[in-house]
Design an enzyme around this catalytic site. Sequence first.
Site, short mmCIF file in Angstrom:
data_model
loop_
_atom_site.label_atom_id
_atom_site.label_comp_id
_atom_site.label_asym_id
_atom_site.label_seq_id
_atom_site.Cartn_x
_atom_site.Cartn_y
_atom_site.Cartn_z
N LYS A 1 -27.93 24.16 11.48
CA LYS A 1 -28.55 23.06 10.73
C LYS A 1 -27.98 23.08 9.32
O LYS A 1 -27.75 24.16 8.76
CB LYS A 1 -30.07 23.22 10.69
N PRO B 1 -37.67 21.78 25.37
CA PRO B 1 -38.16 21.73 26.76
C PRO B 1 -37.10 22.02 27.83
O PRO B 1 -37.41 22.12 29.00
CB PRO B 1 -38.65 20.28 26.90
N ASP C 1 -38.28 30.87 24.35
CA ASP C 1 -38.99 29.89 23.50
C ASP C 1 -40.49 30.07 23.72
O ASP C 1 -40.92 30.32 24.86
CB ASP C 1 -38.58 28.44 23.89
C1 LIG Z 1 -34.45 21.47 18.81
S1 LIG Z 1 -35.54 22.29 19.86
C2 LIG Z 1 -34.49 22.80 21.17
C3 LIG Z 1 -34.19 21.73 22.15
C4 LIG Z 1 -33.47 22.27 23.37
N1 LIG Z 1 -32.15 22.75 23.04
C5 LIG Z 1 -33.35 21.20 24.43
O1 LIG Z 1 -32.22 20.76 24.70
O2 LIG Z 1 -34.36 20.80 25.01
C6 LIG Z 1 -35.85 23.79 19.04
C7 LIG Z 1 -36.71 24.76 19.80
O3 LIG Z 1 -36.65 26.02 19.12
C8 LIG Z 1 -37.89 26.65 19.29
N2 LIG Z 1 -37.99 27.71 18.26
C9 LIG Z 1 -38.20 27.60 16.93
N3 LIG Z 1 -38.17 28.81 16.35
C10 LIG Z 1 -37.93 29.70 17.34
C11 LIG Z 1 -37.76 31.09 17.39
N4 LIG Z 1 -37.86 31.84 16.28
N5 LIG Z 1 -37.53 31.68 18.58
C12 LIG Z 1 -37.43 30.94 19.71
N6 LIG Z 1 -37.57 29.61 19.73
C13 LIG Z 1 -37.81 29.00 18.56
C14 LIG Z 1 -38.92 25.55 19.19
O4 LIG Z 1 -40.10 25.92 19.88
C15 LIG Z 1 -38.19 24.39 19.88
O5 LIG Z 1 -38.57 24.31 21.24
#
Ligand SMILES: C[S@@+](CC[C@H](N)C(=O)[O-])C[C@H]1O[C@@H](n2cnc3c(N)ncnc32)[C@H](O)[C@@H]1O
Length: 350
Positions: free
Chosen positions: A300, A217, A235
């Site tokens: 990760k 978010p 995102d």
């Molecule tokens: C751990 S969260 C990120 C949190 C963010 N850094 C924050 O501080 O609010 C991971 C995010 O990666 C997004 N995501 C997953 N796969 C993705 C992709 N292939 N391309 C872009 N976003 C992706 C998910 O929708 C999620 O919102």
Amino acid sequence: MNTLLLHCRPGFENEVCAELSDQAARLDVAGYAKARPNSAHAEFICQEPGGAERLMRGQRFDRLIFPRQWARGEFVELPESDRISVLLERLQAYPVCGSLWLEVLDTNEGKELSTFCRKFEAPLRKALVKAGRLVEDGRKPRLLLTFKSGREMFLGVAEPDNSALWPMGIPRLKFPREAPSRSTLKLEEAWHQFIPRDQWDERLAPQMTSVDLGAAPGGWTWQLVNRHMKVTAVDNGPMAESLMDSGLVDHQRADGFTFRPRKPVDWMVCDIVEKPARTAALIETWLGEGWCREAVVNLKLPMKQRYAEVRRLLERIEDGFQARGVRVAIACKQLYHDREEVTCHLRRLK
Ligand SMILES: C[S@@+](CC[C@H](N)C(=O)[O-])C[C@H]1O[C@@H](n2cnc3c(N)ncnc32)[C@H](O)[C@@H]1O
């Protein structure tokens, strides 16, 4: 004085053992590593005189991935009363120190001991100064006392410019109330860890351009906006309204792995939960192609062989840059705010 104590995140003791054994072998320091699961620390026991000191001198602490803090010294059993006399006696074998930190391990027992530590610190400091064991001098070794219990502690020293930046390697960062997620602290800690404070104005400057992959978010985007940078937030998920109101954020609903910036940017940050090999390839492309100058990327971790896997990926990224003929400084650390992950920092060199 020939044991190294290494603090770490509980559950990562084996990684510390593997990493230290690797570096000791590189430096030809004989010894072995041992740890108990979830004890939040490991020991490296050196088998030759001066081995621990040689290991610390041959290894930059900030190049180690999993240890949060380190010190060379020995374990000391403490009596119930007059602990200070016992410590003063043992300290005869130690150099005069320039600063003092009292530390505990990152376990429940450790937390319980912190109150005791706080009470113990003032009288101990006074006694050390009086005995000439502690003088105020930033260049002298730091005395690091790690309490395992009220009756046992590790009496250690480390060079202040080659050990953790904060006691126990834990930065005291305040969660900004306006930030949309707790992850925000991961990026802030990464900047503290990887960018010297006196370079922030130049390297995290207003008007810089940045891309945040996996931004929703918006915790990391919040940090970039807080530095007055322009952010392309990539995102498919929704971004916090308050961030969009800043006028600095362009939200792109796209796949972070295929997104390509129209023009090179100053910063790329990425917090997508993905297989580390795929994220490593993404890092290589962004820095290798010159799409960004600097990056912070969360990697990760796999379930097993976590140290070996991170090393393998870092080597692969380095080989990739070499093959392209680009020079990139790479650093990797498990930060306090990281869980089953490590954080990589990359910077293109001229
Ligand atoms: C751990 S969260 C990120 C949190 C963010 N850094 C924050 O501080 O609010 C991971 C995010 O990666 C997004 N995501 C997953 N796969 C993705 C992709 N292939 N391309 C872009 N976003 C992706 C998910 O929708 C999620 O919102």
